[in-house]
Design a protein around this motif. Structure first.
Motif: not given
Length: 98
Positions: A29-31, A81-82, A87-88, A94-95
């Protein structure tokens, strides 16, 4: 195109998108958020918002299960996954309000 046909086509496209995301459990989801600005949770929230607007009872858990194809907690334990520091950081940049 008439409204009924457009609605049917949009519903078919939504179902195909949901099916595709169910198959692509490797995509986190983060991707999705970092690349597209939405994720599976967003889709489930939009589904719930649509139900609410129509006065249809649909819980958050039910809307998530409709998108994930299983209870959300099951999906998370099987596939989520973590998040990496990169990614964080991208998500924060961006958000920031998501």
């Amino acid at each position: 195109m008439d409204d009924k046909t457009r609605t049917e086509l949009e519903a078919a496209a939504f179902r195909r998108l949901v099916d595709h995301l169910r198959e692509r459990t490797d995509v986190q989801n983060i991707d999705l958020m970092n690349l597209a600005g939405f994720c599976r949770n967003c889709l489930s929230n939009w589904l719930k918002d649509a139900a609410d607007a129509q006065g249809i009872a649909l819980s958050k858990d039910e809307s998530r299960e409709a998108v994930y194809g299983m209870p959300y907690e099951t999906w998370k334990s099987k596939y989520q996954g973590t998040a990496t520091p990169d990614q964080l950081a991208a998500m924060k940049k961006a958000h920031s309000g998501h």
